[in-house]
Write a protein that holds these residues in place. Structure first.
Motif, mmCIF file in Angstrom:
data_model
loop_
_atom_site.group_PDB
_atom_site.id
_atom_site.type_symbol
_atom_site.label_atom_id
_atom_site.label_comp_id
_atom_site.label_asym_id
_atom_site.label_seq_id
_atom_site.Cartn_x
_atom_site.Cartn_y
_atom_site.Cartn_z
ATOM 1 N N ALA A 278 -5.815 -3.038 0.313
ATOM 2 C CA ALA A 278 -4.882 -2.443 1.280
ATOM 3 C C ALA A 278 -3.749 -1.703 0.563
ATOM 4 C CB ALA A 278 -4.319 -3.522 2.196
ATOM 5 N N LYS A 279 -3.218 -2.300 -0.499
ATOM 6 C CA LYS A 279 -2.136 -1.657 -1.260
ATOM 7 C C LYS A 279 -2.640 -0.386 -1.947
ATOM 8 C CE LYS A 279 0.681 -5.749 -2.345
ATOM 9 N NZ LYS A 279 1.156 -6.645 -3.437
ATOM 10 N N ALA A 280 -3.824 -0.455 -2.541
ATOM 11 C CA ALA A 280 -4.362 0.709 -3.234
ATOM 12 C C ALA A 280 -4.695 1.825 -2.250
ATOM 13 C CB ALA A 280 -5.607 0.320 -4.026
ATOM 14 N N ALA A 281 -5.190 1.459 -1.073
ATOM 15 C CA ALA A 281 -5.500 2.461 -0.054
ATOM 16 C C ALA A 281 -4.230 3.141 0.433
ATOM 17 C CB ALA A 281 -6.234 1.812 1.120
ATOM 18 N N SER A 282 -3.182 2.358 0.611
ATOM 19 C CA SER A 282 -1.900 2.916 1.032
ATOM 20 C C SER A 282 -1.368 3.872 -0.029
ATOM 21 C CB SER A 282 -0.890 1.788 1.269
ATOM 22 O OG SER A 282 0.383 2.310 1.589
ATOM 23 N N ARG A 283 -1.503 3.495 -1.298
ATOM 24 C CA ARG A 283 -1.071 4.352 -2.393
ATOM 25 C C ARG A 283 -1.888 5.631 -2.422
ATOM 26 N NH1 ARG A 283 -3.204 5.628 -7.083
ATOM 27 N NH2 ARG A 283 -1.860 6.242 -8.835
ATOM 28 N N SER A 284 -3.204 5.514 -2.179
ATOM 29 C CA SER A 284 -4.087 6.675 -2.198
ATOM 30 C C SER A 284 -3.701 7.672 -1.114
ATOM 31 C CB SER A 284 -5.540 6.220 -2.004
ATOM 32 O OG SER A 284 -6.413 7.313 -1.964
ATOM 33 N N VAL A 285 -3.398 7.168 0.076
ATOM 34 C CA VAL A 285 -2.993 8.038 1.182
ATOM 35 C C VAL A 285 -1.665 8.717 0.859
ATOM 36 C CG1 VAL A 285 -2.239 8.077 3.587
ATOM 37 C CG2 VAL A 285 -4.271 6.769 2.936
#
Length: 296
Positions: A278-285
Motif C-alpha cells: 500500500a505504501k509503495a503503491a501510494s508512492r508510485s501514484v
C-alpha cells in the motif's frame, strides 16, 4: 544518525532477519550513492527477504514449499534449502558474469528458481542498446547478423559471445533455432523471464532434478509486473507459456496460511506485506503525478 543496517532491519519483517547470516557480506543491492537500497519501502530485495527469508527460517518451510512445488507442477519433497541472492558459480549458461537470482529453493526432487519484482518491470536485453559509436550489437531480430563490436556472425549476439540461452530455448519454448524470428521473441521484459526459464532448465539438467522458474511479484494494479502477469509474462504467440509461473507474494502467504502451523507468523507477514504494498503503491501514484505534464 541511523546506520544503513539499522534502516534496513527496520524495513524487513522481523522474522526474516535470521535468514541473513552475515549482514556485512550479504550481496545487498545498492543505489548510485552506494547506499543499501533495501532500506526503502519499495525495495524489491527487501520484500523478497520479507517473504523468502521468513520462509527460509520457518519450521513450516518444507510443507509450504511442497505446496508451492505442487502448484507450479514439479514434484514436492523436502527437506528444502533456501538460498537468498543465489549465484550460479557453475556458470551453467556460459555467462561472463554469473547469473544471480533473488532466491533458489532446492528440495530432494525439484528446484525452484525465483525472480522477485515489486514496483519495477522485468529487465531487457542490453545487446540492442546503442554503443558510443551509435551502432548496436543486435538489430532486434533473431537472424543472421554480424556484431559490429566483435565481428562475430550469429543469429543472436549473445550466442556469438558463448552464452548458451539458445541451447535451452528450443526445449523450453519450442522454437526452432535454425529459423529466423523477427522481431526477437524475447524483446522487452520477456528477456528476463526467458533467462530465468532457461536457467531453471539448466539447473534441472545439471542436478538431475525437476525444475521450475517462478516470478514472485507484489500484486497491485499500479505495478508493471503485476499488470504483465495478468496478460502473461511471455508473448502470447510463444509456446511455453508455462515456462515461468507468476505467483504473487499474497498468494504465497495464503498458501503458507493454508498449510502452515504457525498462523500468527503468517498473519503477521500478511499484514506487513499488505502495508508495504500500500505504501509503495501510494508512492508510485505520487511519483507519476509529480512527473506528469499537462497537455497544451
Amino acid at each position: 544518525m541511523i546506520s544503513d543496517f539499522e534502516a534496513v532491519r527496520g524495513n524487513l519483517f522481523p522474522a526474516s532477519h535470521g535468514a541473513i547470516e552475515d549482514w556485512k557480506t550479504f550481496p545487498w543491492h545498492r543505489d548510485r550513492t552506494n547506499r543499501i537500497h533495501a532500506h526503502k519501502v519499495h525495495s524489491s530485495q527487501a520484500i523478497a527477504i520479507d517473504v523468502f527469508g521468513t520462509l527460509k527460517t520457518s519450521t513450516d518451510r518444507d510443507r509450504i514449499f511442497d505446496a508451492i512445488a505442487e502448484r507450479v507442477g514439479v514434484a514436492p519433497g523436502g527437506p528444502w534449502a533456501v538460498t537468498l541472492e543465489w549465484t550460479d558459480t557453475d556458470r551453467l549458461l556460459g555467462e561472463p558474469r554469473p547469473t544471480q537470482v533473488d532466491a533458489l529453493a532446492v528440495g530432494s526432487k525439484a528446484a525452484l528458481v525465483i525472480e522477485c519484482k515489486f514496483t519495477e518491470p522485468g529487465g531487457q536485453c542490453s545487446q540492442t542498446a546503442a554503443l558510443s559509436s551509435g551502432e548496436r550489437q543486435c538489430n532486434g531480430g533473431y537472424a543472421d547478423q554480424i556484431n559490429p563490436r566483435n565481428g562475430v556472425r550469429a543469429h543472436c549476439a549473445l550466442t556469438g559471445k558463448g552464452i548458451r540461452y539458445w541451447e535451452y530455448i528450443p526445449k523450453v519454448f519450442e522454437l526452432d533455432p535454425g529459423v529466423d524470428h523477427t522481431p526477437c521473441p524475447f524483446k522487452g521484459d520477456t528477456y528476463q523471464w526467458m533467462r530465468n526459464a532457461v536457467l531453471a532448465a539448466a539447473i534441472g539438467e545439471h542436478r538431475n532434478l525437476q525444475a521450475a522458474a517462478l516470478a514472485a511479484f507484489a500484486d497491485h494494479p499500479s505495478f508493471p509486473t503485476a499488470r504483465k502477469a495478468q496478460r502473461g509474462l511471455v508473448d502470447p504467440g510463444l509456446t511455453g507459456q508455462g515456462a515461468i509461473t507468476p505467483i504473487s507474494y499474497q498468494q504465497m502467504i495464503e498458501i503458507a496460511r493454508q498449510v502452515g502451523l504457525d498462523q500468527e507468523l503468517w498473519s503477521g507477514l500478511s499484514a506487513w506485506v499488505d502495508q508495504k504494498i500500500a505504501k509503495a503503491a501510494s508512492r508510485s501514484v505520487s511519483t507519476r503525478s509529480s512527473t506528469s505534464v499537462l497537455p497544451n
